[in-house]
Design a protein around this motif. Structure first.
Motif, PDB file in Angstrom:
ATOM      1  N   HIS A   1       0.817  -1.187   0.112  1.00 57.24           N
ATOM      2  CA  HIS A   1      -0.044  -0.114  -0.159  1.00 57.24           C
ATOM      3  C   HIS A   1       0.979   1.225  -0.071  1.00 57.24           C
ATOM      4  N   GLY A   2       2.087   1.161   0.689  1.00 56.89           N
ATOM      5  CA  GLY A   2       2.846   2.250   0.903  1.00 56.89           C
ATOM      6  C   GLY A   2       3.737   2.566  -0.602  1.00 56.89           C
ATOM      7  N   ALA A   3       3.996   1.292  -1.127  1.00 54.13           N
ATOM      8  CA  ALA A   3       4.468   1.606  -2.472  1.00 54.13           C
ATOM      9  C   ALA A   3       3.648   2.024  -3.556  1.00 54.13           C
ATOM     10  N   GLU A   4       2.296   1.837  -3.562  1.00 55.24           N
ATOM     11  CA  GLU A   4       1.440   2.129  -4.397  1.00 55.24           C
ATOM     12  C   GLU A   4       1.254   3.816  -4.172  1.00 55.24           C
ATOM     13  N   HIS A   5       1.184   4.261  -3.144  1.00 58.25           N
ATOM     14  CA  HIS A   5       1.204   5.681  -2.777  1.00 58.25           C
ATOM     15  C   HIS A   5       2.443   6.490  -3.144  1.00 58.25           C
ATOM     16  N   LYS A   6       3.418   5.990  -2.898  1.00 59.02           N
ATOM     17  CA  LYS A   6       4.769   6.469  -3.634  1.00 59.02           C
ATOM     18  C   LYS A   6       4.950   6.693  -4.816  1.00 59.02           C
ATOM     19  N   THR A   7       4.558   5.435  -5.747  1.00 60.19           N
ATOM     20  CA  THR A   7       4.658   5.622  -6.948  1.00 60.19           C
ATOM     21  C   THR A   7       3.650   6.848  -7.457  1.00 60.19           C
ATOM     22  N   ILE A   8       2.288   6.670  -6.989  1.00 55.65           N
ATOM     23  CA  ILE A   8       1.530   7.762  -7.583  1.00 55.65           C
ATOM     24  C   ILE A   8       2.286   9.184  -7.169  1.00 55.65           C
ATOM     25  N   ASN A   9       2.535   9.359  -5.935  1.00 51.96           N
ATOM     26  CA  ASN A   9       3.178  10.624  -5.669  1.00 51.96           C
ATOM     27  C   ASN A   9       4.330  10.969  -6.463  1.00 51.96           C
ATOM     28  N   ALA A  10       5.044  10.012  -7.035  1.00 45.41           N
ATOM     29  CA  ALA A  10       6.214  10.266  -7.860  1.00 45.41           C
ATOM     30  C   ALA A  10       5.953  10.728  -9.159  1.00 45.41           C
ATOM     31  N   TYR A  11       4.834  10.110  -9.503  1.00 45.31           N
ATOM     32  CA  TYR A  11       4.294  10.321 -10.924  1.00 45.31           C
ATOM     33  C   TYR A  11       3.763  11.718 -11.090  1.00 45.31           C
ATOM     34  N   GLU A  12       2.727  12.050 -10.018  1.00 43.76           N
ATOM     35  CA  GLU A  12       2.363  13.342  -9.922  1.00 43.76           C
ATOM     36  C   GLU A  12       3.262  14.681  -9.868  1.00 43.76           C
ATOM     37  N   ALA A  13       4.574  14.131  -9.268  1.00 43.19           N
ATOM     38  CA  ALA A  13       5.673  14.979  -9.184  1.00 43.19           C
ATOM     39  C   ALA A  13       6.287  15.229 -10.474  1.00 43.19           C
TER      40      ALA A  13
ATOM     41  N   VAL B   1      11.283   6.456  -6.592  1.00 41.34           N
ATOM     42  CA  VAL B   1      10.081   6.292  -6.182  1.00 41.34           C
ATOM     43  C   VAL B   1      10.047   6.312  -4.379  1.00 41.34           C
ATOM     44  N   ILE B   2      10.753   5.354  -3.902  1.00 40.23           N
ATOM     45  CA  ILE B   2      10.916   5.068  -2.589  1.00 40.23           C
ATOM     46  C   ILE B   2      11.014   6.345  -1.873  1.00 40.23           C
ATOM     47  N   THR B   3      11.724   7.265  -2.334  1.00 46.16           N
ATOM     48  CA  THR B   3      12.017   8.695  -1.460  1.00 46.16           C
ATOM     49  C   THR B   3      10.847   9.578  -1.437  1.00 46.16           C
ATOM     50  N   TYR B   4       9.903   9.227  -2.083  1.00 48.69           N
ATOM     51  CA  TYR B   4       8.349  10.083  -1.980  1.00 48.69           C
ATOM     52  C   TYR B   4       7.630   9.738  -0.829  1.00 48.69           C
ATOM     53  N   PRO B   5       6.728  10.481  -0.481  1.00 51.28           N
ATOM     54  CA  PRO B   5       5.813  10.504   0.920  1.00 51.28           C
ATOM     55  C   PRO B   5       4.891   9.171   0.769  1.00 51.28           C
TER      56      PRO B   5
ATOM     57  N   THR C   1      -2.705   1.901   7.822  1.00 51.87           N
ATOM     58  CA  THR C   1      -2.615   0.921   6.601  1.00 51.87           C
ATOM     59  C   THR C   1      -1.569   1.119   5.592  1.00 51.87           C
ATOM     60  N   THR C   2      -0.434   1.852   6.100  1.00 51.16           N
ATOM     61  CA  THR C   2       0.681   1.666   5.125  1.00 51.16           C
ATOM     62  C   THR C   2       1.838   1.579   5.990  1.00 51.16           C
ATOM     63  N   ARG C   3       2.951   1.052   5.391  1.00 54.80           N
ATOM     64  CA  ARG C   3       4.239   0.829   6.137  1.00 54.80           C
ATOM     65  C   ARG C   3       5.207   1.008   5.009  1.00 54.80           C
ATOM     66  N   GLU C   4       6.356   1.344   5.306  1.00 53.16           N
ATOM     67  CA  GLU C   4       7.486   1.860   4.421  1.00 53.16           C
ATOM     68  C   GLU C   4       7.827   0.658   3.697  1.00 53.16           C
ATOM     69  N   PRO C   5       7.696   0.699   2.239  1.00 50.72           N
ATOM     70  CA  PRO C   5       8.226  -0.649   1.351  1.00 50.72           C
ATOM     71  C   PRO C   5       9.527  -0.688   1.241  1.00 50.72           C
ATOM     72  N   ASP C   6       9.854  -1.796   0.601  1.00 55.73           N
ATOM     73  CA  ASP C   6      11.310  -2.112   0.207  1.00 55.73           C
ATOM     74  C   ASP C   6      11.164  -1.887  -1.322  1.00 55.73           C
ATOM     75  N   LEU C   7      12.730  -1.965  -1.894  1.00 55.02           N
ATOM     76  CA  LEU C   7      12.667  -1.484  -3.386  1.00 55.02           C
ATOM     77  C   LEU C   7      11.764  -2.398  -4.221  1.00 55.02           C
ATOM     78  N   GLY C   8      11.909  -3.943  -3.488  1.00 53.95           N
ATOM     79  CA  GLY C   8      11.220  -4.855  -4.550  1.00 53.95           C
ATOM     80  C   GLY C   8       9.757  -4.631  -4.525  1.00 53.95           C
TER      81      GLY C   8
END
Length: 364
Positions: free
Chosen positions: A213-225, A234-238, A316-323
């Motif tokens: 779930h965290g990875a999904e959020h980070k990906t969308i945040n990175a794209y929108e930025a 991507v992993i550096t985003y909120p 409902t989110t945790r910090e994801p790993d690179l995988g």
């Protein structure tokens, strides 16, 4: 890879998704893509077209209606995606149908359980708490007002029993007392929600689900930025996102206080009926609020308004790993490719990563 062809200010569609077992579902305007990592480390992708009327037609342009219809479609798609992802994560991938009676029945049962747990139970508990606090009269007090006229014209009090405590209680008109009980109901509702999420969040499988779930959020945040869609970037985003489904649930709780307070506190059976009938109304309002707040998140005072929603997302989110980020990016790139925003080579599924597959088996 190149940055997305659409700059953040040019994005016309609000991309979103959800976590599934060992993977991520992403939705676009035309297609949905589910990417899941199997036990060998290979990312398996399922893609399917979306209903054009719901996501691009008049429904998508009609306030309140779009939220309700879109929510129903998203629940159905998400539930079926979870079932498919569990098969893939267990190495038992099947050519499952994402439509049909089985999917509909699964969604219907899930909704019934959700309505009972997060709507009807809080309503019942709040009614009891209101009685205990003396805000409303119950059973022996209210039932005594239920009278019948005898043949000779005398007034006879109706008998009451303790079992009728939630059937015979003093209904309250619109006002402070009704609002207090409705607020208590919302607090109970929120408490049940937080307790439920916190409890299941202790399970290892759910912790990984929350990581995706965290990875999904980070990906969308990175794209929108407008950032490069690589795991390392991507992993550096909120980890928070204003359109999150968890934020939607909190918004539903607050909207319900306002809507239900306009009804006062009707008799119990009507009270229960109102909670069910008004779910679409509350969901529609909550969706429009989330849509508005996401579109205006650049305003400082809006960021203050959505702060509680963003805080609740940490449940409902945790910090994801690179995988995990790699899986989320793969799913999202397939959506972008389906809409002609990137080339096919950019949306290619990565090579298997055995290291990422070295995880506890689902269910362990």
């Amino acid at each position: 890879m190149e940055k997305p062809k659409s700059a953040p200010q040019e994005i016309k569609f609000s991309y979103g998704g959800q976590a599934v077992i060992e993977g991520v579902l992403m939705r676009g305007a035309n297609n949905a893509a589910i990417a899941v990592r199997d036990p060998e480390g290979q990312i398996v992708v399922h893609e399917q077209p979306l209903n054009k009327t719901l996501y691009r037609g008049w429904i998508a342009r009609t306030p309140f209606v779009r939220g309700l219809v879109g929510l129903w479609d998203s629940l159905g798609l998400g539930t079926r995606a979870l079932m498919w992802s569990a098969d893939v994560a267990l190495g038992e991938e099947e050519d499952v149908s994402f439509n049909g009676p089985v999917g509909f029945a699964t969604l219907a049962v899930s909704l019934l359980i959700g309505i009972g747990l997060f709507f009807l139970l809080p309503t019942t508990l709040a009614t009891g708490i209101g009685s205990a606090l003396g805000i409303t009269s119950t059973s022996s007090d209210a039932a005594v007002e239920q009278v019948e006229t005898a043949a000779d014209g005398d007034v006879v009090e109706a008998e009451s029993g303790g079992s009728n405590v939630f059937i015979f209680y003093e209904a309250l008109p619109i006002g402070v007392e009704a609002t207090i009980i409705n607020f208590i109901e919302a607090v109970v509702q929120l408490a049940i929600l937080i307790a439920y999420i916190s409890l299941i969040g202790q399970l290892n499988d759910v912790k990984r689900l929350f990581g995706y779930h965290g990875a999904e959020h980070k990906t969308i945040n990175a794209y929108e930025a407008g950032a490069e869609l690589t795991p390392e970037t991507v992993i550096t985003y909120p980890i928070e996102h204003p359109r999150c489904g968890t934020a939607f649930l909190l918004t539903v709780v607050f909207v319900s206080v306002i809507v239900f307070s306009l009804l006062g506190r009707p008799p119990f059976l009507l009270l229960i009926l109102s909670r069910i009938v008004l779910i679409p109304v509350i969901a529609g309002i909550a969706y429009e609020y989330l849509r508005w707040s996401a579109n205006n998140i650049h305003r400082p005072w809006v960021r203050v308004l959505v702060k509680p929603n963003l805080m609740l997302q940490h449940l409902t989110t945790r910090e994801p790993d690179l995988g995990m980020c790699e899986v989320a990016i793969t799913s999202f790139k397939r959506v972008l490719y389906s809409e002609g925003l990137i080339e096919e080579v950019e949306a290619a599924i990565p090579e298997p990563n055995p290291a990422a597959a070295a995880i506890p088996a689902v269910g362990d």
